[in-house]
Write an enzyme that holds these catalytic residues in place. Structure first.
Site, mmCIF file in Angstrom:
data_model
loop_
_atom_site.group_PDB
_atom_site.id
_atom_site.type_symbol
_atom_site.label_atom_id
_atom_site.label_comp_id
_atom_site.label_asym_id
_atom_site.label_seq_id
_atom_site.Cartn_x
_atom_site.Cartn_y
_atom_site.Cartn_z
ATOM 1 N N HIS A 192 0.990 -1.350 -0.102
ATOM 2 C CA HIS A 192 -0.002 0.132 0.092
ATOM 3 C C HIS A 192 0.837 1.242 0.001
ATOM 4 O O HIS A 192 0.537 2.316 -0.797
ATOM 5 C CB HIS A 192 -1.016 -0.111 1.295
ATOM 6 C CG HIS A 192 -2.061 1.122 1.191
ATOM 7 N ND1 HIS A 192 -2.149 1.892 2.115
ATOM 8 C CD2 HIS A 192 -3.060 1.245 0.212
ATOM 9 C CE1 HIS A 192 -3.128 2.886 1.927
ATOM 10 N NE2 HIS A 192 -3.801 2.341 0.629
ATOM 11 N N GLU A 333 -10.585 10.428 -5.169
ATOM 12 C CA GLU A 333 -9.272 10.460 -4.345
ATOM 13 C C GLU A 333 -8.994 11.400 -3.265
ATOM 14 O O GLU A 333 -8.854 11.183 -2.015
ATOM 15 C CB GLU A 333 -8.306 9.872 -5.048
ATOM 16 C CG GLU A 333 -6.742 9.468 -4.287
ATOM 17 C CD GLU A 333 -5.813 9.096 -5.068
ATOM 18 O OE1 GLU A 333 -5.659 9.201 -6.162
ATOM 19 O OE2 GLU A 333 -4.595 8.744 -4.432
ATOM 20 N N HIS A 348 -12.326 11.189 -0.183
ATOM 21 C CA HIS A 348 -11.472 9.974 0.334
ATOM 22 C C HIS A 348 -10.380 10.410 1.322
ATOM 23 O O HIS A 348 -10.142 9.794 2.279
ATOM 24 C CB HIS A 348 -10.866 9.074 -1.039
ATOM 25 C CG HIS A 348 -9.802 8.336 -0.447
ATOM 26 N ND1 HIS A 348 -8.384 8.794 -0.594
ATOM 27 C CD2 HIS A 348 -9.672 7.165 0.063
ATOM 28 C CE1 HIS A 348 -7.821 7.758 -0.297
ATOM 29 N NE2 HIS A 348 -8.340 6.776 0.482
ATOM 30 N N HIS A 352 -9.933 9.968 5.294
ATOM 31 C CA HIS A 352 -8.726 9.485 6.198
ATOM 32 C C HIS A 352 -8.365 10.395 7.440
ATOM 33 O O HIS A 352 -7.881 9.999 8.476
ATOM 34 C CB HIS A 352 -7.627 9.295 5.284
ATOM 35 C CG HIS A 352 -7.406 7.950 4.510
ATOM 36 N ND1 HIS A 352 -6.825 6.993 5.009
ATOM 37 C CD2 HIS A 352 -8.043 7.608 3.264
ATOM 38 C CE1 HIS A 352 -6.725 5.956 4.236
ATOM 39 N NE2 HIS A 352 -7.573 6.100 3.125
HETATM 40 CU CU1 CUO Z 1 -4.948 3.519 -0.641
HETATM 41 CU CU2 CUO Z 1 -7.294 5.189 1.411
HETATM 42 O O1 CUO Z 1 -6.077 5.026 -0.386
HETATM 43 O O2 CUO Z 1 -5.573 4.345 1.165
#
Ligand code: CUO
Length: 664
Positions: A192, A333, A348, A352
């Site tokens: 990630h 995003e 998004h 977070h």
């Molecule tokens: Cu990869 Cu929410 O984008 O983490």
């Protein structure tokens, strides 16, 4: 001059005195002597005109750094531009040495890594491995105490690996803890981190604007959700519930038990039943309300339902069946190439941020962000998946409105798949086998202690036995085709057969590759370790062998190839009884698949979720094809969906609760 040792190579840099910070400048000669003795090579750093780091220095050296925080993104963007702007590698080294003395280490590492990945003259340079530089993002804090002790007392060579317990963040009282093996997998979190390094959402447009990056944002995260849901079903749990009611308490808690070695702080925890709050943190430059988030969400839903988005000048831009998802990905995003960030906002990323500050939204306790605020750690937290279930649902809303694939768009006339078999090493056919495995990683580079030398940690992760696919295909012509392999649970969480419209979202990609069929009977054999989804286990963890001369391409590949699903998680855990699954194989028509380009020499072995460096995404179809759209009329089940170039085989995943230790 000063010498800075770099790990085991004992390379030292001869640095102009004015590069040193005020604190170390008077100590120059002393430090030079100390480090110089250890060095076996001295690299002299050229004198350049000193760059103005300006506001980049506003981020304290001992603070944590998050790409999701707008101010931090800005600093990162500036520093990346400085690193990209210098003329040659010598100047890059000089400016990097100067900056390293002053800039927050996380920010420094991120910006330098992005720059190295994107400069044409640094393709043969190694990017610093994040697990070795910042092991504190991956490993239980207690381990560092033990490692320090081991290094101080025991000479190198006789040191024992320090074992990280498998269940260190919670107990079985917590239902969600059943999935800790997945969420806290080191390879998963490294993937990630690498993905977001390869596809930054903030930097100059030329760096961000990669082929189909918005669509890949959607697809990679959709597959994360499919895989997570698959694991949940294996563990007798339900699919992830979307986080959609933003005014209600959130039941999932998370206590990461990680200590930042740089910030000298623990990563904050989240107790159960916290509710999203408006975030007012002047210090981080974040003022964002829950209502902002709702407004952006509503505007995006409106755009999806009207089939068009509004650009910055107010023009309507249609969301087409093929390119719409790419536009939408960048909006959601969001990235700097969002078609209208002022209007559609930053849903998004701000999700977070708000989740990562839920414990201290107005900074009254002077606390930093939780693990959701960092792409290197976010996947550890159960809330990551609830948030991304919401995000994915936005994309699915769009996909559901698209025209269905007709039989013509699915079929490949003349190609018939007659049989599929999984051959499992040391096991029986069509029965995948999973178990626990232990692996060792050397952490010594991220730890600043004497005496130096390797210190290994040993962690436990899921693994499966190697297997291969054997596929029998009849073709009426010699031709090429794309073989697409997916896997899904056979039954839903109640044990009922799926409706295709639901099951399609559960399919995880296992592999995708070009096949050359001859006229008549063909047998395709493909090994699990060739998967286009994964990177080999060793690449996630290995250290570059510096004693071995490596060609430029090797290293470039190593860097980009850090992105890739960890091979140890290719196959979900399954169950003791043998978890019932359906293996799907399709050979699609090459005329609608093929991208003409040369990808030889570039890292292309994990392209499904990561693309290929500096190339077009090597599959012309929409990502997720053929499962990315609703089924055509009259199709309720997977069987009804199949055309002759597709086939389904029942397989099972059998989990054996046994731990295999590393070979000595
Ligand atoms: Cu990869 Cu929410 O984008 O983490």
């Amino acid at each position: 001059p000063i010498f800075i040792p770099k790990g085991d190579e004992r390379k030292a840099f001869d640095v102009p005195a004015e590069y040193l910070s005020d604190r170390y400048r008077p100590l120059g000669t002393q430090l030079a002597n100390r480090f110089g003795e250890e060095a076996n090579e001295v690299v002299s750093v050229s004198r350049i005109s000193i760059p103005n780091l300006g506001e980049i220095l506003e981020l304290q050296r001992d603070a944590n750094f998050s790409l999701f925080i707008p101010k931090h993104r800005l600093y990162a963007g500036r520093l990346i531009d400085i690193f990209l702007g210098v003329r040659n590698v010598d100047d890059l080294l000089a400016v990097a040495v100067y900056a390293r003395e002053r800039v927050n280490p996380y920010l420094f590492n991120y910006a330098l890594s992005v720059a190295i990945l994107h400069r044409s003259d640094t393709q043969d340079l190694d990017i610093p491995s994040i697990i070795r530089l910042f092991p504190d993002k991956y490993v239980d804090s207690k381990v560092f105490e033990k490692a320090r002790e081991e290094a101080n007392v025991v000479p190198e060579g006789s040191r024992m690996p320090i074992e990280i317990p498998k269940d260190f963040t919670a107990s079985d009282l917590e239902e969600e803890h059943k999935l800790a093996y997945f969420r806290e997998d080191i390879g998963l979190n490294l993937h990630h981190w690498h993905w977001h390094l390869v596809y930054p959402f903030e930097a100059s447009v030329s760096v961000v604007n990669k082929n189909r990056r918005g669509e890949l944002f959607y697809y990679m995260h959709q597959q994360v959700m499919a895989r997570y849901n698959f694991e949940r079903l294996c563990n007798g749990m339900q699919r992830t519930e979307r986080l959609i009611d933003w005014d209600r308490p959130i039941k999932e808690a998370y206590f990461p038990k990680l200590d930042s070695l740089v910030a000298s702080r623990s990563w904050p925890s989240r107790v159960t039943n916290q509710t999203l709050q408006n975030v007012r943190r002047e210090v981080d430059g974040i003022i964002v309300d829950v209502d902002d988030l709702k407004r952006w969400r509503d505007r995006i839903y409106n755009a999806i339902h009207s089939g068009a988005v509004r650009d910055k000048s107010g023009n309507s831009v249609p969301l087409t069946a093929t390119e719409g998802i790419d536009i939408l990905g960048n909006i959601v995003e969001s990235s700097v190439i969002s078609i209208n960030r002022d209007f559609y906002g930053d849903v998004h990323n701000m999700g977070h941020v708000m989740l990562s500050y839920i414990h201290d939204p107005d900074h009254r306790h002077l606390e930093s962000f939780g693990v959701m605020g960092d792409s290197a750690t976010a996947m550890r937290d159960p809330i990551f998946y609830r948030w991304h279930a919401f995000v994915d649902d936005l994309f699915q809303e769009f996909k559901s409105a698209l025209p269905r694939y007709s039989e013509n768009e699915l079929n490949n006339p003349g190609v018939v798949i007659q049989d599929i078999q999984l051959e499992v090493q040391g096991g029986s056919a069509n029965r995948l086998q999973t178990f626990w495995q232990q692996s060792d990683v050397d952490l010594s580079r991220g730890m600043d202690f004497q005496p130096r030398g390797s210190v290994f940690i040993r962690f436990t992760h899921l693994q499966h036995r190697p297997f291969s696919y054997k596929i029998s295909v009849q073709s009426n012509n010699a031709r090429q085709g794309t073989c697409r392999i997916f896997l899904a649970p056979k039954f839903d969480e109640r044990g009922n057969p799926w409706l295709f419209r639901d099951q399609r979202l559960m399919f995880i990609e296992l592999d995708k590759f070009l096949v050359n069929l001859k006229q008549g009977q063909n047998t395709i054999t493909r090994n699990s370790n060739q998967s286009s989804v994964t990177i080999p286990f060793e690449r996630t963890y290995r250290d570059l062998d510096t004693s071995r001369p490596v060609g430029g391409n090797d290293l470039a590949q190593f860097n980009f190839c850090g992105c890739g699903w960890p091979a140890n998680l290719l196959i979900p855990k399954g169950s003791a009884e043998g978890f019932a699954c359906q293996l799907f194989v399709m050979i699609s028509n090459i005329n609608d698949d093929l991208i003409q380009q040369d990808t030889s020499g570039t890292c292309n072995d994990a392209y499904s979720y990561c693309g290929v460096k500096d190339k077009l995404y090597p599959d012309r179809r929409s990502m997720g094809y053929p499962f990315d759209r609703m089924p055509r009329d009259g199709v309720d089940t997977l069987q009804q969906f199949l055309t002759s170039n597709m086939r389904v085989q029942d397989v099972a995943i059998q989990f054996e609760n046994r731990t295999f230790r590393p070979k000595q």
